[in-house]
Design an enzyme around this catalytic site. Sequence first.
Site, short mmCIF file in Angstrom:
data_model
loop_
_atom_site.label_atom_id
_atom_site.label_comp_id
_atom_site.label_asym_id
_atom_site.label_seq_id
_atom_site.Cartn_x
_atom_site.Cartn_y
_atom_site.Cartn_z
N SER A 124 0.83 -1.20 0.00
CA SER A 124 0.00 0.00 0.00
C SER A 124 0.86 1.25 0.00
O SER A 124 1.99 1.24 0.53
CB SER A 124 -0.84 -0.04 1.28
OG SER A 124 -1.38 1.22 1.56
N TYR A 148 -1.73 -1.11 10.99
CA TYR A 148 -2.02 -1.68 9.67
C TYR A 148 -0.84 -1.44 8.73
O TYR A 148 -0.34 -2.35 8.07
CB TYR A 148 -3.31 -1.08 9.09
CG TYR A 148 -3.46 -1.30 7.61
CD1 TYR A 148 -3.76 -2.57 7.11
CD2 TYR A 148 -3.25 -0.27 6.69
CE1 TYR A 148 -3.87 -2.79 5.74
CE2 TYR A 148 -3.36 -0.48 5.33
CZ TYR A 148 -3.67 -1.74 4.85
OH TYR A 148 -3.76 -1.95 3.50
N LYS A 152 2.10 -3.96 6.66
CA LYS A 152 2.50 -3.93 5.24
C LYS A 152 4.02 -3.79 5.12
O LYS A 152 4.66 -4.48 4.33
CB LYS A 152 1.81 -2.76 4.51
CG LYS A 152 0.31 -2.91 4.36
CD LYS A 152 -0.02 -4.06 3.42
CE LYS A 152 -1.49 -4.41 3.39
NZ LYS A 152 -1.77 -5.73 2.85
#
Length: 339
Positions: A124, A148, A152
Amino acid sequence: MKILVTGGAGYIGSHTCVELLNENYDVVVLDNLSNSSEESLTRVKNITEKSLEFYKADLLNKKQIATVFSEHKIDGVIHFAGLKAVGESVSIPLKYFHNNITGTLNLLAVMNDFNVKNIVFSSSATVYGDPASLPIKEEFPLSATNPYGRTKLMIEEILQDLYHSDKNWNIALLRYFNPIGAHKSGEIGEDPCGIPNNLVPYISQVAIGFLPWLSVFGNDYDTPDGTGVRDYIHVVDLALGHIKTLPKLFTNPGLLIYNLGTGSGYSVLEMIKGFEAASNKKIPYKIVDRRPGDIAACWADPAKAQEELGWKANKTLADMCKDTWNWQKKNPNGYLESL
Ligand code: NAD
Ligand code: UFG
């Protein structure tokens, strides 16, 4: 060629399954349906008039993953499965680390056991943190601002360490900017659970009358109209980015890293206008405080993907708004009504 798609019942996964089937790949989906419905896969089959194999299985269960690999000769994996709500990741970080990191470690261990060493990973733009300049290039410094994003970043690092330990791995890290839109049929799209966190699903629910107004999170950013600017990309363009990555992955390139964005940014107010034009509905909004953790602006330099993969996003903002609205109108309650 047989591709295992983890998280294939989800938003980006289901659109990618359509494009894989259109390109005559054999598709096996593994999903625990924690944030999706099997109905999306029924619709994928209807759109493409092709079939796929589905395993309701959890990446936290290594045996379930191994069953898939023992029953199919998998050539490569596209790994979408993961939890993705930024706010939720701040309140329950351990669940995010366990699901996203442990799930990925289990998947990689089973791939290693079965000697399947080709993987595309859904990363992302969040891994760039708050970029010092724009547009964002792949070699920009990386950082995470929430759990989050940290999952990643950690998975990117795990995959890079894996590649350095064993050069037989071929790994593509695809850094998505802001996916929106839906398949033109209106049969599949984004089906958020509860009140949406992201801008376009929220606007769409205001347009259909489920929510009274949109809160615009701040109009005092250093951007042309003061509201946040993002690189919104049509989910079908994004899915096609995976289709362009696979042939390259099968040439044994080692480690690949690409931004998948359009290269253009739109503000929140521009998105409201775009959606009003597509839906012919007024979107009432109120300016409220900034959302903690948000950055002012973010858009990609997608040149590397164009040069090396021959991939470029083609759909316009009008397409993105029109297709989102078509999906929302045809499925006011998402996949729920079909169950
Ligand atoms: P999604 O929630 O619609 O799809 C993810 C799928 O993974 C869901 O179907 C869910 O049921 C499944 N899943 C989650 N944990 C699992 C587990 N332990 N085992 C098996 N299945 C599991 O999300 P999406 O928007 O399609 O995103 C796909 C990927 O792309 C995610 O990794 C996400 O972090 C990443 N990504 C998304 C965005 C975005 O804005 N949508 C942006 C950048 C990156
Ligand atoms: N916004 C509002 N009101 C809302 C929701 C969003 O004004 O109700 C604004 C935000 O402040 C931001 C813009 O709309 O300026 C876009 O917000 P989103 O929540 O749609 O998207 P983000 O860029 O914050 O984050 C998304 C994903 C992340 C991912 C990131 C980069 O949610 O998981 O894109 O890919 F990491």
